[in-house]
Design an enzyme around this catalytic site. Structure first.
Site, short mmCIF file in Angstrom:
data_model
loop_
_atom_site.label_atom_id
_atom_site.label_comp_id
_atom_site.label_asym_id
_atom_site.label_seq_id
_atom_site.Cartn_x
_atom_site.Cartn_y
_atom_site.Cartn_z
N PRO A 87 0.83 -1.20 0.00
CG PRO A 87 -0.13 -1.14 2.12
CD PRO A 87 0.73 -1.98 1.24
N GLY A 89 1.61 5.51 0.36
CA GLY A 89 1.23 6.63 1.21
C GLY A 89 1.18 6.29 2.68
N GLY A 91 4.18 5.03 4.51
CA GLY A 91 5.49 4.89 5.14
C GLY A 91 6.12 3.54 4.96
CG LEU A 92 4.15 0.20 4.90
CD1 LEU A 92 3.05 -0.81 4.64
CD2 LEU A 92 4.97 -0.23 6.13
N GLY A 93 7.54 2.50 2.15
CA GLY A 93 8.61 2.54 1.15
C GLY A 93 8.15 2.27 -0.27
CB SER A 94 4.91 2.62 -2.10
OG SER A 94 4.67 3.97 -1.84
CB ALA A 96 12.41 3.33 -1.61
CG ASP A 138 12.66 5.05 2.93
OD1 ASP A 138 13.07 4.94 4.09
OD2 ASP A 138 11.60 5.64 2.64
C1 MEV Z 1 11.04 7.86 5.50
O1 MEV Z 1 10.82 6.48 5.32
C2 MEV Z 1 12.15 8.07 6.49
C3 MEV Z 1 12.46 9.52 6.81
O2 MEV Z 1 13.49 9.50 7.80
C4 MEV Z 1 12.93 10.30 5.58
C5 MEV Z 1 14.31 9.89 5.08
O3 MEV Z 1 15.01 9.16 5.76
O4 MEV Z 1 14.66 10.35 3.98
C6 MEV Z 1 11.26 10.26 7.41
#
Ligand code: MEV
Length: 293
Positions: A87, A89, A91-94, A96, A138
């Site tokens: 999924p 949006g 924070g699971l690295g979609s 990257a 990421d």
């Molecule tokens: C995002 O997954 C992690 C952050 O620390 C941003 C980054 O490391 O570039 C929020």
């Protein structure tokens, strides 16, 4: 078909942008990319789960020119089919994972191989389109895979002294990593002493977490995850919903819980001492998608 897994951050998000360490791991959800010569070249989404932020035409318009810069004009004749069970949006690295999967797919298609380090450095060029100036954690963990320690471009695998299980729960999508990183930057510029103190405490607990992971001290690891979440709250990147999901985990007996990634929405991870099924059930009852990782 080439793939790249998503990621979670166990400790150190945001502080890592300022040169402090982070601990990250890949998880079992992935982005898949297949490539073929086509009369209709370009990026095609088979599955709409990719982050709407990342589907913005303006951002995607920059990906093919960047890939052309990296691999030459052959890119202009290729159709990329993108499928994902990761999924977006949250924070699971979609982004990257998409970056690494695109690069692996082209390399596969042209019959070339590159080291993990080279793949990561090409992925960084794509990540910059999405996130401006990312720390690199990421795309590094996604290119390298497994559980890693990351600091200022340096990364190495961490060996866990005892296997551990996390339950992740997905809250409302966040406003984007770039927006969260910029909000922290504003906070840092306005309150440099206080924010530096928070980063230093996060850094200290990230070092301690590494030791507890290596020694298999799960109780201490959980406590530090919870402390990391409190520090992220103080940094201003948590939300009521993320806090509630962490509290719910603690109520269900989790050893610790924290938001993971940029915050402002997204995802929490909880360390469990059992199979995680009662916490999965509790999240489901509360209306949240969750999974073991
Ligand atoms: C995002 O997954 C992690 C952050 O620390 C941003 C980054 O490391 O570039 C929020």
């Amino acid at each position: 078909m080439s793939k790249a897994f998503g990621k979670i951050i166990l400790a150190g998000e945001h502080a890592v942008v300022y040169g402090y360490p982070a601990i990250a791991s890949t998880l079992n959800l992935q982005v898949c990319v297949s490539v073929q010569h086509s009369a209709h070249p370009g990026l095609k989404f088979v599955n709409p789960k990719i982050d709407p932020e990342h589907q913005s035409t303006a951002l995607f318009a920059q990906i093919l020119p960047k890939l052309t810069q990296l691999f030459g004009n052959c890119v202009a004749e290729l159709e990329f089919q993108i499928d994902s069970d990761l999924p977006g949006g949250c924070g699971l690295g979609s982004s990257a994972a998409l970056s690494v999967a695109l690069i692996r797919a082209i390399l596969d298609f042209i019959g070339e191989s590159r080291s993990v380090k080279e793949i990561a450095s090409m992925a960084l060029e794509l990540e910059k389109i999405f996130h401006g100036n990312p720390s690199g954690v990421d795309h590094t963990v996604i290119a390298q895979e497994g559980l890693i320690w990351f600091q200022q471009g340096f990364s190495e695998r961490i060996q866990a002294g005892r296997p551990f299980k996390l339950v992740a729960a997905i809250a409302s999508p966040h406003a984007g990593t770039l927006a969260a990183v910029q909000a922290v930057r504003k906070n840092y510029e306005a309150n440099q002493i206080q924010v530096t103190k928070l980063f230093e405490e996060i850094s200290k607990l990230t070092h301690a977490m590494r030791t507890h992971i290596e020694q298999g001290n799960l109780l201490e690891l959980g406590q530090l995850m919870t402390r990391n979440h409190e520090l992220l709250q103080n940094l201003g990147v948590s939300t009521d919903e993320l806090d509630t999901l962490c509290l719910l985990a603690k109520r269900e007996g989790a050893l610790g819980a924290k938001l993971t990634g940029a915050g402002g929405g997204g995802c929490v991870i909880a360390l469990v001492s059992d199979t995680g099924s009662s916490l999965l059930h509790a999240y489901e009852q509360a209306g949240y998608r969750s999974f073991v990782c």
